[in-house]
Design a protein around this motif. Structure first.
Motif, PDB file in Angstrom:
ATOM      1  N   GLU A   7       0.832  -1.215   0.000  1.00  0.00           N
ATOM      2  CA  GLU A   7       0.000   0.000   0.000  1.00  0.00           C
ATOM      3  C   GLU A   7       0.860   1.255   0.000  1.00  0.00           C
ATOM      4  O   GLU A   7       0.661   2.181   0.781  1.00  0.00           O
ATOM      5  CB  GLU A   7      -0.953   0.009   1.199  1.00  0.00           C
ATOM      6  N   TYR A   8       1.844   1.288  -0.916  1.00  0.00           N
ATOM      7  CA  TYR A   8       2.826   2.364  -0.909  1.00  0.00           C
ATOM      8  C   TYR A   8       3.269   2.673  -2.331  1.00  0.00           C
ATOM      9  O   TYR A   8       3.463   1.762  -3.139  1.00  0.00           O
ATOM     10  CB  TYR A   8       4.033   1.927  -0.069  1.00  0.00           C
ATOM     11  N   VAL A   9       3.434   3.933  -2.645  1.00  0.00           N
ATOM     12  CA  VAL A   9       4.073   4.362  -3.887  1.00  0.00           C
ATOM     13  C   VAL A   9       5.316   5.161  -3.501  1.00  0.00           C
ATOM     14  O   VAL A   9       5.295   5.948  -2.558  1.00  0.00           O
ATOM     15  CB  VAL A   9       3.133   5.203  -4.784  1.00  0.00           C
ATOM     16  N   ALA A  10       6.396   4.907  -4.210  1.00  0.00           N
ATOM     17  CA  ALA A  10       7.672   5.563  -3.903  1.00  0.00           C
ATOM     18  C   ALA A  10       8.062   6.491  -5.040  1.00  0.00           C
ATOM     19  O   ALA A  10       8.055   6.090  -6.212  1.00  0.00           O
ATOM     20  CB  ALA A  10       8.766   4.518  -3.693  1.00  0.00           C
ATOM     21  N   LEU A  11       8.395   7.726  -4.708  1.00  0.00           N
ATOM     22  CA  LEU A  11       8.839   8.696  -5.704  1.00  0.00           C
ATOM     23  C   LEU A  11      10.157   8.229  -6.302  1.00  0.00           C
ATOM     24  O   LEU A  11      11.124   7.969  -5.585  1.00  0.00           O
ATOM     25  CB  LEU A  11       9.003  10.079  -5.074  1.00  0.00           C
ATOM     26  N   ASN A  12      10.181   8.093  -7.631  1.00  0.00           N
ATOM     27  CA  ASN A  12      11.372   7.615  -8.316  1.00  0.00           C
ATOM     28  C   ASN A  12      12.104   8.741  -9.041  1.00  0.00           C
ATOM     29  O   ASN A  12      13.328   8.792  -9.039  1.00  0.00           O
ATOM     30  CB  ASN A  12      10.995   6.517  -9.310  1.00  0.00           C
ATOM     31  N   SER A  13      11.346   9.638  -9.667  1.00  0.00           N
ATOM     32  CA  SER A  13      11.987  10.749 -10.369  1.00  0.00           C
ATOM     33  C   SER A  13      11.041  11.939 -10.410  1.00  0.00           C
ATOM     34  O   SER A  13       9.827  11.797 -10.292  1.00  0.00           O
ATOM     35  CB  SER A  13      12.392  10.351 -11.794  1.00  0.00           C
ATOM     36  N   ILE A  14      11.642  13.096 -10.587  1.00  0.00           N
ATOM     37  CA  ILE A  14      10.889  14.340 -10.691  1.00  0.00           C
ATOM     38  C   ILE A  14      11.628  15.229 -11.680  1.00  0.00           C
ATOM     39  O   ILE A  14      12.860  15.329 -11.630  1.00  0.00           O
ATOM     40  CB  ILE A  14      10.712  15.015  -9.310  1.00  0.00           C
ATOM     41  N   ARG A  15      10.865  15.823 -12.613  1.00  0.00           N
ATOM     42  CA  ARG A  15      11.490  16.713 -13.592  1.00  0.00           C
ATOM     43  C   ARG A  15      10.450  17.667 -14.159  1.00  0.00           C
ATOM     44  O   ARG A  15       9.254  17.431 -14.046  1.00  0.00           O
ATOM     45  CB  ARG A  15      12.169  15.932 -14.697  1.00  0.00           C
ATOM     46  N   LEU A  16      10.930  18.708 -14.785  1.00  0.00           N
ATOM     47  CA  LEU A  16      10.051  19.651 -15.459  1.00  0.00           C
ATOM     48  C   LEU A  16       9.889  19.217 -16.916  1.00  0.00           C
ATOM     49  O   LEU A  16      10.875  18.911 -17.592  1.00  0.00           O
ATOM     50  CB  LEU A  16      10.637  21.060 -15.418  1.00  0.00           C
ATOM     51  N   VAL A  17       8.646  19.174 -17.378  1.00  0.00           N
ATOM     52  CA  VAL A  17       8.348  18.821 -18.771  1.00  0.00           C
ATOM     53  C   VAL A  17       7.246  19.735 -19.281  1.00  0.00           C
ATOM     54  O   VAL A  17       6.543  20.383 -18.510  1.00  0.00           O
ATOM     55  CB  VAL A  17       7.916  17.343 -18.920  1.00  0.00           C
TER      56      VAL A  17
END
Length: 106
Positions: free
Chosen positions: A46-56
């Protein structure tokens, strides 16, 4: 005096960024839960993990924040498979899942 105001503004900005990120994470978690339920697979942990973040840029050319969240699921209870939920701002862009085994019931 100015140093204190700059520090407060930076702390406030960091808090607002974190708070917005938590809201996006909750939206992703709800979307993944619903997707797994529709496919009749079990979302693990019951978990989602942030893998990447970027501007698009989106389809209209506006800049937005793209976040990729990873999750795990199981189809039979014996294996673990990986999936990813791509968010653009507060909207679910896509949910991808590895190919998985399923038990056929006739």
């Amino acid at each position: 005096m100015w140093d204190d105001l700059i520090l407060i503004a930076l702390l406030l900005g960091a808090y607002l960024y974190w708070f917005n990120g938590q809201q996006v994470k909750e939206i992703a978690l709800k979307a993944v839960r619903a997707h797994c339920s529709n496919l009749d697979v079990q979302m693990l942990d019951e978990y989602v993990a942030l893998n990447s973040i970027r501007l698009v840029r989106d389809q209209t050319g506006k800049m937005g924040v793209r976040r990729a969240f990873l999750f795990e699921f199981s189809s039979t209870g014996n294996e673990r498979y990986n999936g990813a939920c791509i968010m653009l701002g507060r909207r679910v862009k896509s949910i991808h899942m590895e190919p998985y085994r399923f038990d056929e019931e006739f």
